[in-house]
Design a protein around this motif. Sequence first.
Motif, short mmCIF file in Angstrom:
data_model
loop_
_atom_site.label_atom_id
_atom_site.label_comp_id
_atom_site.label_asym_id
_atom_site.label_seq_id
_atom_site.Cartn_x
_atom_site.Cartn_y
_atom_site.Cartn_z
N THR A 6 13.43 15.34 6.76
CA THR A 6 12.70 15.34 5.48
C THR A 6 11.28 14.82 5.71
OG1 THR A 6 13.53 13.12 5.02
CG2 THR A 6 14.78 14.94 4.09
N ALA A 7 10.34 15.58 5.25
CA ALA A 7 8.93 15.20 5.47
C ALA A 7 8.58 14.03 4.57
CB ALA A 7 8.04 16.40 5.16
N SER A 8 8.15 12.90 5.19
CA SER A 8 7.73 11.75 4.40
C SER A 8 6.26 11.92 4.05
CB SER A 8 7.91 10.46 5.19
OG SER A 8 9.27 10.26 5.45
N PRO A 9 5.93 11.69 2.78
CA PRO A 9 4.53 11.84 2.39
C PRO A 9 3.62 10.76 3.01
CG PRO A 9 5.83 10.97 0.57
CD PRO A 9 6.80 11.29 1.66
N ARG A 10 4.23 9.66 3.43
CA ARG A 10 3.43 8.54 3.94
C ARG A 10 3.97 8.07 5.29
NH1 ARG A 10 2.48 4.97 -1.56
NH2 ARG A 10 1.04 6.44 -2.53
N GLU A 11 3.11 7.41 6.07
CA GLU A 11 3.56 6.89 7.36
C GLU A 11 2.82 5.61 7.72
OE1 GLU A 11 2.81 10.24 9.96
OE2 GLU A 11 0.76 9.57 10.37
N LEU A 38 0.83 -1.23 0.00
CA LEU A 38 0.00 0.00 0.00
C LEU A 38 0.85 1.26 0.00
CD1 LEU A 38 -2.86 -0.92 2.52
CD2 LEU A 38 -3.16 -0.34 0.09
N LEU A 39 2.05 1.21 0.60
CA LEU A 39 2.85 2.43 0.77
C LEU A 39 4.09 2.48 -0.12
CD1 LEU A 39 2.73 2.79 4.68
CD2 LEU A 39 1.34 4.01 2.98
N SER A 40 4.36 1.42 -0.87
CA SER A 40 5.58 1.39 -1.69
C SER A 40 5.53 2.41 -2.83
CB SER A 40 5.78 0.01 -2.32
OG SER A 40 6.36 -0.87 -1.41
N PRO A 41 6.67 3.05 -3.13
CA PRO A 41 6.72 3.91 -4.32
C PRO A 41 6.42 3.07 -5.57
CG PRO A 41 8.69 4.18 -2.95
CD PRO A 41 7.94 3.00 -2.41
N LEU A 42 5.65 3.66 -6.48
CA LEU A 42 5.23 2.91 -7.67
C LEU A 42 6.41 2.41 -8.49
CD1 LEU A 42 2.16 4.85 -9.04
CD2 LEU A 42 2.21 2.56 -8.13
N GLN A 43 7.51 3.20 -8.53
CA GLN A 43 8.62 2.75 -9.37
C GLN A 43 9.22 1.43 -8.86
OE1 GLN A 43 8.63 5.59 -7.68
NE2 GLN A 43 10.64 6.12 -6.80
N ILE A 73 10.69 -0.60 7.81
CA ILE A 73 11.34 0.58 8.39
C ILE A 73 12.14 1.34 7.33
CG2 ILE A 73 13.16 1.29 10.03
CD1 ILE A 73 12.16 -1.07 11.84
N ASN A 74 12.74 0.58 6.41
CA ASN A 74 13.59 1.20 5.38
C ASN A 74 12.84 1.58 4.10
OD1 ASN A 74 15.80 0.87 7.07
ND2 ASN A 74 16.29 -1.17 6.27
N LEU A 75 11.53 1.43 4.11
CA LEU A 75 10.74 1.72 2.90
C LEU A 75 10.87 3.20 2.53
CD1 LEU A 75 8.71 0.30 0.93
CD2 LEU A 75 6.89 1.23 2.36
N PRO A 76 11.32 3.49 1.30
CA PRO A 76 11.50 4.90 0.92
C PRO A 76 10.16 5.66 0.96
CG PRO A 76 12.50 3.41 -0.71
CD PRO A 76 11.69 2.56 0.22
N GLY A 77 10.22 6.87 1.46
CA GLY A 77 9.04 7.75 1.43
C GLY A 77 7.98 7.42 2.47
#
Length: 465
Positions: free
Chosen positions: A270-275, A174-179, A224-228
């Motif tokens: 850095t503000a993460s768009p997701r949490e 659900l939270l992974s960057p699409l790329q 924990i290491n998921l980008p963004g």
Amino acid sequence: MGPGGFRRWLRSAAAAPRVCVVGSGPAGFYTAQHILKHHGGAQVDIYEKLPVPFGLVRFGVAPDHPEVKNVINTFTQTARSGRCAYYGNVTVGRDVTVAELRQAYHAVVLSYGAEDNRVLGIPGENLSGVYSARAFVGWYNGLPENRDLDPDLSCETALILGHGNVALDIARILLSPLQLLRKTDITDGSLAALACSKVKRVWLVGRRGPLQVAFTIKELREMINLPGARPVLSPADFTGLEDAVKDALRPRKRLTELMIKTALEKPVQTASPREWGLKFQRSPQEVLPTADGRRARGVRMALTRLEGSGDSAKAIPTGDMEELECGLVVSSIGYRSLPLDPAVPFDTQRGIIPNSSGRVEGVPGLYCSGWVKRGPTGVIITTMNDSFGTAQSVLEDLQGSVLDVSTSREGFGAMESILRSRGVRPVSFSDWEKIDAAEVARGKAAGKPREKIVDLQEMLRIIGH
């Protein structure tokens, strides 16, 4: 040939046991593999209700975990062995009965897994926006029965009930960057839906505490290491736990230490768009409906306290309640096996076939392995060891004359005419390899390892059925 030689020939001809395995996931393939390896004459036929093999390796393992799917190479070697055959598109219990299989084979092993999910048993569970983890995972992994799930991802907050690896898989997807997802074998349809998703916050909720979580350190570290995406763990949940895990087993200790470290770390600027975050000691009581009574808008939870310690700790409601707003609820509280055929004993309480070392109670010549034998727990290696154990029981019974191999059995020869008379066309392993080649070719065009075909009719069209 002298009389002694003739007798030896007779004995070796008679000792060509035919074994049938129902289910082509890890349990089925590992059972077949062990029997073939340790019995030079056995012929093993694997039956599968879908045209395509490999069960939860194909439909359960997360798309971004390709290394876990490498066992498919071993299973493919087994299926290509001269003494193994694969018959997909055959539903045992519907197209053919277990009694018919038992007449055609010396031994029948049931390895059909857990095709249902445990239910929450709370009001609002059937509202729109509430899904089982099994269906949700099936949707993004291309399980044909879940292809039309079409989950509503238009809300900002999702709530996953459960603290296992499957719950973390779903949160990660659900939270992974699409790329990251575009390079995996996630289905085209689910990728398109995730591209439009508004979900930016995922809570994983469990009835018990941090010391009882079922997920493993690899999956937690990955999250924990998921980008963004920023982890939100409350330090208060971990007070005093460093002392509590001092004498715990190493995996539990390391897992708890990683959660504590994450909870205490100062967030990077850095503000993460997701949490995402973990919530403990909360037991779902009701899924709350929107004003029109049709959709989920949140979950009411009972706060709990723990009685006992370690894995045996029980969650007891304190009487306090809490409501959490969310538009998407995924229940990840476990899979559940179903009875296959009235002729097979089944323990509905435990969701397993009653057995001793894989031998089905009261039915000589019938065996079980995997989740239907021990319940839906553990990883692929757990199922491998479990299946080798059942295979060992089959080999012992062949050796010790518990199974009468003096009379030959027809195996698939007998099944073929039964299935034909019922209008069922089995799919062979070489048929599957045509489907596989089509998927890989489509994937290549999109820069993916494969593009899974999610429509059963399309699969059958490719092989000219």
